[in-house]
Design a protein around this motif. Sequence first.
Motif, PDB file in Angstrom:
ATOM      1  N   PRO A  42       0.819  -1.212   0.000  1.00  0.00           N
ATOM      2  CA  PRO A  42       0.000   0.000   0.000  1.00  0.00           C
ATOM      3  C   PRO A  42       0.859   1.273   0.000  1.00  0.00           C
ATOM      4  O   PRO A  42       0.503   2.265  -0.642  1.00  0.00           O
ATOM      5  CB  PRO A  42      -0.820  -0.098   1.291  1.00  0.00           C
ATOM      6  CG  PRO A  42      -0.865  -1.545   1.618  1.00  0.00           C
ATOM      7  CD  PRO A  42       0.451  -2.102   1.118  1.00  0.00           C
ATOM      8  N   PHE A 127      -6.930   0.685   0.100  1.00  0.00           N
ATOM      9  CA  PHE A 127      -5.728  -0.106  -0.134  1.00  0.00           C
ATOM     10  C   PHE A 127      -5.603  -1.105   1.008  1.00  0.00           C
ATOM     11  O   PHE A 127      -5.259  -0.726   2.123  1.00  0.00           O
ATOM     12  CB  PHE A 127      -4.497   0.808  -0.182  1.00  0.00           C
ATOM     13  CG  PHE A 127      -4.664   1.996  -1.107  1.00  0.00           C
ATOM     14  CD1 PHE A 127      -4.202   1.936  -2.406  1.00  0.00           C
ATOM     15  CD2 PHE A 127      -5.301   3.159  -0.676  1.00  0.00           C
ATOM     16  CE1 PHE A 127      -4.365   3.022  -3.262  1.00  0.00           C
ATOM     17  CE2 PHE A 127      -5.467   4.245  -1.529  1.00  0.00           C
ATOM     18  CZ  PHE A 127      -5.000   4.172  -2.825  1.00  0.00           C
ATOM     19  N   THR A 134      -1.608  -5.952  -2.603  1.00  0.00           N
ATOM     20  CA  THR A 134      -2.582  -5.004  -2.070  1.00  0.00           C
ATOM     21  C   THR A 134      -3.838  -5.036  -2.926  1.00  0.00           C
ATOM     22  O   THR A 134      -3.750  -4.949  -4.155  1.00  0.00           O
ATOM     23  CB  THR A 134      -2.018  -3.568  -2.063  1.00  0.00           C
ATOM     24  OG1 THR A 134      -0.818  -3.547  -1.286  1.00  0.00           O
ATOM     25  CG2 THR A 134      -3.013  -2.576  -1.498  1.00  0.00           C
ATOM     26  N   VAL A 136      -6.619  -2.979  -4.248  1.00  0.00           N
ATOM     27  CA  VAL A 136      -6.970  -1.577  -4.448  1.00  0.00           C
ATOM     28  C   VAL A 136      -8.408  -1.536  -4.973  1.00  0.00           C
ATOM     29  O   VAL A 136      -8.730  -2.188  -5.965  1.00  0.00           O
ATOM     30  CB  VAL A 136      -6.031  -0.882  -5.455  1.00  0.00           C
ATOM     31  CG1 VAL A 136      -6.443   0.575  -5.642  1.00  0.00           C
ATOM     32  CG2 VAL A 136      -4.584  -0.981  -5.000  1.00  0.00           C
TER      33      VAL A 136
END
Length: 182
Positions: A42, A127, A134, A136
């Motif tokens: 992130p 995130f 990660t 998103v």
Amino acid sequence: MLKFFLYAGLVLVLLVVALLALASRKPDHFRVERSVLVDASPERIYPLVEDFRLWLRWSPYETRDPEMARIYSGAEKGAGAVYEWDGDRSIGSGSMEILEAEAPSRLVIALHFRAPMQADHTAIFTFVPEGNATRVTWAMEGKSGLIARVFHLFFDMDKMVGADFETGLAGLKAEAERELAQ
């Protein structure tokens, strides 16, 4: 001939009433959301979103009108950063302001569209770590007035905006993973 116009007018009024009745049954709130798994932390991805100047690298909206005027003001990045655009008919005009910046997990952006139609919405980026990657998520939500609900009878907002979000997230993923590879 007068009878024809009376019947045609009556049919038109009934169609408008039916259309408004259908539209009024649609939700008064919408949400469009897409996610992608990015092979980066992130902390690596977040800066690409919190700085509007870096959207040139990944946002699908940045390439639609090469002559688009851009103005950056307020904070350089994060809460208080403002981005205004004025483009051709394909991109319209409006502004964005980052309202909340919770690094590196969440950004909330106020969207104000001026043209081709006026609307105020909220964009939210999250995130979330998943192992070494990660998740998103890019979401947009807002209220749908009656006119917007009539529009939604004919145009699927999720498909229209969702496709742009998918393209943007693919660009963000490529940019974050490219930076990681360097």
